[in-house]
Design a protein around this motif. Structure first.
Motif, PDB file in Angstrom:
ATOM      1  N   GLN A   1       0.823  -1.213   0.000  1.00 31.65           N
ATOM      2  CA  GLN A   1       0.000   0.000   0.000  1.00 31.65           C
ATOM      3  C   GLN A   1       0.860   1.268   0.000  1.00 31.65           C
ATOM      4  N   GLY A   2       2.124   1.117   0.374  1.00 27.80           N
ATOM      5  CA  GLY A   2       3.024   2.267   0.382  1.00 27.80           C
ATOM      6  C   GLY A   2       3.519   2.664  -0.994  1.00 27.80           C
TER       7      GLY A   2
ATOM      8  N   THR B   1       4.717   6.395  -2.156  1.00 23.43           N
ATOM      9  CA  THR B   1       6.098   6.576  -2.614  1.00 23.43           C
ATOM     10  C   THR B   1       6.153   7.211  -3.992  1.00 23.43           C
ATOM     11  N   LEU B   2       5.344   6.716  -4.934  1.00 21.20           N
ATOM     12  CA  LEU B   2       5.353   7.267  -6.289  1.00 21.20           C
ATOM     13  C   LEU B   2       4.794   8.680  -6.324  1.00 21.20           C
TER      14      LEU B   2
ATOM     15  N   MET C   1       9.000   1.993   2.969  1.00 20.41           N
ATOM     16  CA  MET C   1       9.991   1.730   4.011  1.00 20.41           C
ATOM     17  C   MET C   1       9.368   1.771   5.403  1.00 20.41           C
ATOM     18  N   ARG C   2       8.560   2.774   5.667  1.00 22.15           N
ATOM     19  CA  ARG C   2       7.940   2.913   6.982  1.00 22.15           C
ATOM     20  C   ARG C   2       7.032   1.730   7.289  1.00 22.15           C
ATOM     21  N   ARG C   3       6.295   1.288   6.303  1.00 25.86           N
ATOM     22  CA  ARG C   3       5.391   0.154   6.497  1.00 25.86           C
ATOM     23  C   ARG C   3       6.186  -1.127   6.783  1.00 25.86           C
ATOM     24  N   ALA C   4       7.322  -1.294   6.098  1.00 26.16           N
ATOM     25  CA  ALA C   4       8.162  -2.459   6.362  1.00 26.16           C
ATOM     26  C   ALA C   4       8.711  -2.421   7.788  1.00 26.16           C
TER      27      ALA C   4
ATOM     28  N   ILE D   1      11.531  -7.567   1.487  1.00 22.14           N
ATOM     29  CA  ILE D   1      10.387  -7.342   0.604  1.00 22.14           C
ATOM     30  C   ILE D   1      10.350  -5.890   0.137  1.00 22.14           C
ATOM     31  N   ALA D   2      10.596  -4.948   1.053  1.00 18.70           N
ATOM     32  CA  ALA D   2      10.630  -3.531   0.686  1.00 18.70           C
ATOM     33  C   ALA D   2      11.720  -3.272  -0.353  1.00 18.70           C
TER      34      ALA D   2
END
Length: 219
Positions: free
Chosen positions: A17-18, A22-23, A173-176, A192-193
């Motif tokens: 979902q990030g 990010t984009l 990154m934050r979600r990871a 995964i990130a």
């Protein structure tokens, strides 16, 4: 060494979902950087010494200090100085846009100076004003020459956007990191990130190559 993705698999959609954030973050930052960089580039080739001085000092400051420092100054200092609780996304795009503008200004300046001087001399002979000459004649040719460098800057923005995780923006990154904190397993979500960033950068690289080939065929 123990690697187990079974606990992380349910959280993969949360990490993915990030991608949108990010984009969007990289795109808005790139637009700000492109507009600002174009203005600074014109200042740098201007005959007005004050404009050249300002552009050179600006570039020196933003290229000479860490991006993460610029980010945290904007995010933490703005509330202190202006009593305004700046949103994370806004703080990020301002910091990245200002920083990117310094680098893009050098790219555009080099592109403008690479355009055949005869083009400008011909425009001046036809009494074309400076602004229309730059907008309609010089800049379009410069953009063609510097497209690969601009695309590379956008790719760099996409990768470096991971820095905004330090202020809590919910990017990839934050979600990871959140998944790692919840599962007490950091290697798997960060891996995964990293794979997601690699896929994004690969797609952007292919897109950049496609645009470059299209421009070459149109010449």
């Amino acid at each position: 060494m123990e690697i187990d993705f079974s606990q992380i698999v349910p959280s993969i959609p949360f990490i993915l979902q990030g991608i949108g954030i990010t984009l969007a973050f990289a795109l808005v930052s790139a637009i700000i950087g492109l507009v600002l960089g174009s203005i600074l580039a014109i200042f740098k080739i201007s005959k007005v010494s004050a404009l050249k001085w300002f552009a050179n000092i600006y570039t020196s400051i933003f290229r000479g200090t860490p991006l993460i420092l610029q980010l945290v100054i904007i995010y933490f200092a703005v509330p202190q100085l202006f009593q305004y609780d700046i949103p994370k996304f806004l703080a990020g795009v301002i910091a990245f846009g200002l920083n990117s503008g310094a680098y893009i200004s050098e790219i555009i300046r080099a592109g403008i100076q690479a355009v055949d001087k005869g083009q400008q001399e011909a425009a001046e002979a036809l009494a074309i004003p400076y602004r229309p000459m730059m907008k309609d004649i010089i800049l379009p040719q410069a953009i063609k020459n510097i497209l690969p460098a601009l695309m590379n800057e956008f790719i760099t923005l996409t990768k470096e956007s991971a820095i905004v995780s330090v202020i809590g923006l919910m990017d990839i990154m934050r979600r990871a990191q959140i998944v790692g904190a919840n599962t007490f397993r950091y290697f798997e979500p960060l891996l995964i990130a990293g794979f997601v960033y690699w896929v994004l950068v690969t797609c952007l690289t292919v897109l950049g190559g496609f645009l470059e080939r299209r421009l070459r065929r149109s010449e």
